[in-house]
Design a protein around this motif. Structure first.
Motif, PDB file in Angstrom:
ATOM      1  N   GLY A   1       0.796  -1.224   0.008  1.00 22.50           N
ATOM      2  CA  GLY A   1       0.049   0.050  -0.139  1.00 22.50           C
ATOM      3  C   GLY A   1       0.959   1.281   0.162  1.00 22.50           C
ATOM      4  N   LEU A   2       0.397   2.235   0.705  1.00 19.69           N
ATOM      5  CA  LEU A   2       1.315   3.569   0.850  1.00 19.69           C
ATOM      6  C   LEU A   2       0.733   4.206   2.254  1.00 19.69           C
ATOM      7  N   PRO A   3       1.625   3.629   3.141  1.00 19.83           N
ATOM      8  CA  PRO A   3       1.172   3.930   4.390  1.00 19.83           C
ATOM      9  C   PRO A   3       1.525   5.388   4.922  1.00 19.83           C
ATOM     10  N   GLU A   4       2.380   6.119   3.955  1.00 19.82           N
ATOM     11  CA  GLU A   4       2.628   7.497   4.294  1.00 19.82           C
ATOM     12  C   GLU A   4       1.663   8.502   3.935  1.00 19.82           C
ATOM     13  N   ALA A   5       0.558   7.849   3.077  1.00 25.05           N
ATOM     14  CA  ALA A   5      -0.662   8.527   2.787  1.00 25.05           C
ATOM     15  C   ALA A   5      -1.854   8.515   3.464  1.00 25.05           C
ATOM     16  N   ALA A   6      -1.799   7.167   4.107  1.00 22.71           N
ATOM     17  CA  ALA A   6      -3.023   6.732   4.888  1.00 22.71           C
ATOM     18  C   ALA A   6      -3.547   7.379   5.901  1.00 22.71           C
ATOM     19  N   PRO A   7      -4.702   7.306   6.393  1.00 26.25           N
ATOM     20  CA  PRO A   7      -5.445   6.291   5.936  1.00 26.25           C
ATOM     21  C   PRO A   7      -6.426   6.617   4.758  1.00 26.25           C
ATOM     22  N   PHE A   8      -7.032   5.577   3.877  1.00 28.94           N
ATOM     23  CA  PHE A   8      -7.905   5.668   2.894  1.00 28.94           C
ATOM     24  C   PHE A   8      -9.330   5.591   3.228  1.00 28.94           C
ATOM     25  N   ASP A   9     -10.032   6.321   2.502  1.00 29.45           N
ATOM     26  CA  ASP A   9     -11.443   6.088   2.480  1.00 29.45           C
ATOM     27  C   ASP A   9     -12.103   5.006   1.610  1.00 29.45           C
ATOM     28  N   GLY A  10     -11.090   4.543   0.681  1.00 27.48           N
ATOM     29  CA  GLY A  10     -11.357   3.496  -0.344  1.00 27.48           C
ATOM     30  C   GLY A  10     -10.038   3.006  -0.928  1.00 27.48           C
ATOM     31  N   ILE A  11      -9.963   1.808  -0.980  1.00 27.70           N
ATOM     32  CA  ILE A  11      -8.769   0.988  -1.734  1.00 27.70           C
ATOM     33  C   ILE A  11      -9.540   0.016  -2.835  1.00 27.70           C
ATOM     34  N   ILE A  12      -8.909   0.421  -4.052  1.00 29.28           N
ATOM     35  CA  ILE A  12      -9.269  -0.762  -4.966  1.00 29.28           C
ATOM     36  C   ILE A  12      -8.155  -1.378  -5.693  1.00 29.28           C
ATOM     37  N   MET A  13      -8.309  -2.885  -5.896  1.00 28.47           N
ATOM     38  CA  MET A  13      -7.301  -3.330  -6.381  1.00 28.47           C
ATOM     39  C   MET A  13      -7.620  -3.846  -7.869  1.00 28.47           C
ATOM     40  N   THR A  14      -6.549  -3.663  -8.765  1.00 29.53           N
ATOM     41  CA  THR A  14      -6.891  -4.244 -10.106  1.00 29.53           C
ATOM     42  C   THR A  14      -6.187  -5.466 -10.436  1.00 29.53           C
ATOM     43  N   ALA A  15      -5.717  -6.068  -9.412  1.00 33.34           N
ATOM     44  CA  ALA A  15      -5.140  -7.621  -9.746  1.00 33.34           C
ATOM     45  C   ALA A  15      -5.275  -8.400  -8.756  1.00 33.34           C
ATOM     46  N   ALA A  16      -5.496  -9.665  -9.169  1.00 36.23           N
ATOM     47  CA  ALA A  16      -6.012 -10.646  -8.282  1.00 36.23           C
ATOM     48  C   ALA A  16      -4.973 -11.291  -7.080  1.00 36.23           C
ATOM     49  N   ALA A  17      -5.385 -11.206  -5.778  1.00 35.74           N
ATOM     50  CA  ALA A  17      -4.307 -11.572  -4.872  1.00 35.74           C
ATOM     51  C   ALA A  17      -4.919 -12.914  -4.314  1.00 35.74           C
ATOM     52  N   ARG A  18      -4.243 -13.718  -3.724  1.00 32.59           N
ATOM     53  CA  ARG A  18      -4.719 -14.945  -3.078  1.00 32.59           C
ATOM     54  C   ARG A  18      -5.414 -14.832  -1.913  1.00 32.59           C
ATOM     55  N   ASN A  19      -5.324 -13.562  -1.256  1.00 38.69           N
ATOM     56  CA  ASN A  19      -5.963 -13.286   0.181  1.00 38.69           C
ATOM     57  C   ASN A  19      -5.938 -11.846   0.279  1.00 38.69           C
ATOM     58  N   ILE A  20      -6.388 -11.325   1.326  1.00 36.81           N
ATOM     59  CA  ILE A  20      -6.550  -9.966   1.719  1.00 36.81           C
ATOM     60  C   ILE A  20      -5.214  -9.515   2.391  1.00 36.81           C
ATOM     61  N   PRO A  21      -4.448  -8.336   1.458  1.00 33.26           N
ATOM     62  CA  PRO A  21      -3.069  -7.970   2.137  1.00 33.26           C
ATOM     63  C   PRO A  21      -3.266  -7.251   3.517  1.00 33.26           C
ATOM     64  N   GLU A  22      -2.702  -7.582   4.495  1.00 35.62           N
ATOM     65  CA  GLU A  22      -2.920  -7.034   5.818  1.00 35.62           C
ATOM     66  C   GLU A  22      -2.610  -5.609   5.892  1.00 35.62           C
ATOM     67  N   ALA A  23      -1.351  -5.132   5.099  1.00 38.55           N
ATOM     68  CA  ALA A  23      -1.160  -3.935   4.980  1.00 38.55           C
ATOM     69  C   ALA A  23      -2.237  -2.951   4.467  1.00 38.55           C
ATOM     70  N   LEU A  24      -2.815  -3.379   3.448  1.00 37.86           N
ATOM     71  CA  LEU A  24      -4.030  -2.604   2.876  1.00 37.86           C
ATOM     72  C   LEU A  24      -5.284  -2.374   3.971  1.00 37.86           C
ATOM     73  N   VAL A  25      -5.595  -3.389   4.625  1.00 36.36           N
ATOM     74  CA  VAL A  25      -6.585  -3.425   5.654  1.00 36.36           C
ATOM     75  C   VAL A  25      -6.041  -2.472   7.063  1.00 36.36           C
TER      76      VAL A  25
END
Length: 182
Positions: free
Chosen positions: A110-134
Motif C-alpha cells: 500500500g502507501l502507509p505515508e498517505a493513509a488512511p484511505f476512505d477506499g482502496i481498489i485493487m485491479t489485480a487478483a491476490a490470493r488473500n487480503i493483504p494485511e497492510a491494506l486493511v
C-alpha cells in the motif's frame, strides 16, 4: 464513464475495440479491465458515500484512475511496472487528468505515508487480503478487490467499528498481483 475517453488508454491498434465490453492487452502481460468491471468496482467502492481519498493498487494504463478522478476522488495509485506507469502518465495527460498521485512501487504494501484511505481498489487478483491494506483503510472505508487464482471473485471488505465485514460479489478474471517492482 461516459466522460473518460477509453480509446486514449489503449494501444492505437486496438482503438476500434476500446468501447467494447472486454478487457484488452496493454503490454507487459497486463490488461485494461472491461468497462463493466470498472463500473462495478467503482460503484461498490463509492455506494452511498462521497469518494474521499482512494488508493488504487495497479495503475495499469490509467483508465480506472481516470474514472476515479472523474468521480471526484483524491487518487493515489501504485504500479509495479515502471514502463506501464510511464504510459499511464502519458494517457492521463492526454485525457487532461493530471491530478492523481502516481507511485512506482509494490502494491502489497500500500502507501502507509498517505493513509488512511476512505477506499482502496485493487485491479489485480491476490490470493488473500493483504494485511497492510486493511491497516491503511479508514474506519468506514471500503476495499474492493479480486481474490483467487483460477476461480476469482470480487470481494468488498468494509472496515466498521465492529471489525471487517466481507462480501463476495461477482466472478471476475484479473491478472495476478505480483510482488516487487521493475
Amino acid at each position: 464513464m461516459y466522460e473518460v475517453p477509453r480509446h486514449l488508454f489503449v494501444d492505437q491498434a486496438l482503438a476500434t475495440r476500446a468501447y467494447d465490453d472486454v478487457s484488452l492487452p496493454i503490454g507487459h502481460g497486463q490488461t485494461i479491465s472491461q468497462p463493466l468491471t470498472v463500473a462495478r468496482m467503482s460503484e461498490q467502492l463509492f455506494a452511498q458515500r462521497q469518494p474521499g481519498k482512494v488508493l488504487e493498487i495497479g495503475t495499469g494504463c490509467g483508465y480506472q484512475t481516470a474514472v476515479l478522478l472523474k468521480m471526484g476522488a483524491e487518487v493515489y495509485s501504485i504500479e509495479r511496472l515502471g514502463a506501464i506507469l510511464d504510459k499511464a502518465r502519458q494517457n492521463l495527460r492526454a485525457a487532461k487528468l493530471v491530478h492523481a498521485r502516481l507511485v512506482h512501487g509494490d502494491g502489497h504494501f500500500g502507501l502507509p505515508e498517505a493513509a488512511p484511505f476512505d477506499g482502496i481498489i485493487m485491479t489485480a487478483a491476490a490470493r488473500n487480503i493483504p494485511e497492510a491494506l486493511v491497516e491503511q483503510l479508514a474506519e468506514g472505508g471500503r476495499l474492493i478487490m479480486p481474490i483467487g487464482e483460477n476461480d476469482q471473485h470480487l470481494w468488498l471488505i468494509e472496515r466498521t467499528s465492529q471489525g471487517l465485514q466481507k462480501t463476495r460479489l461477482d466472478p471476475v478474471k484479473f491478472v495476478p498481483l505480483l510482488p516487487g517492482r521493475s
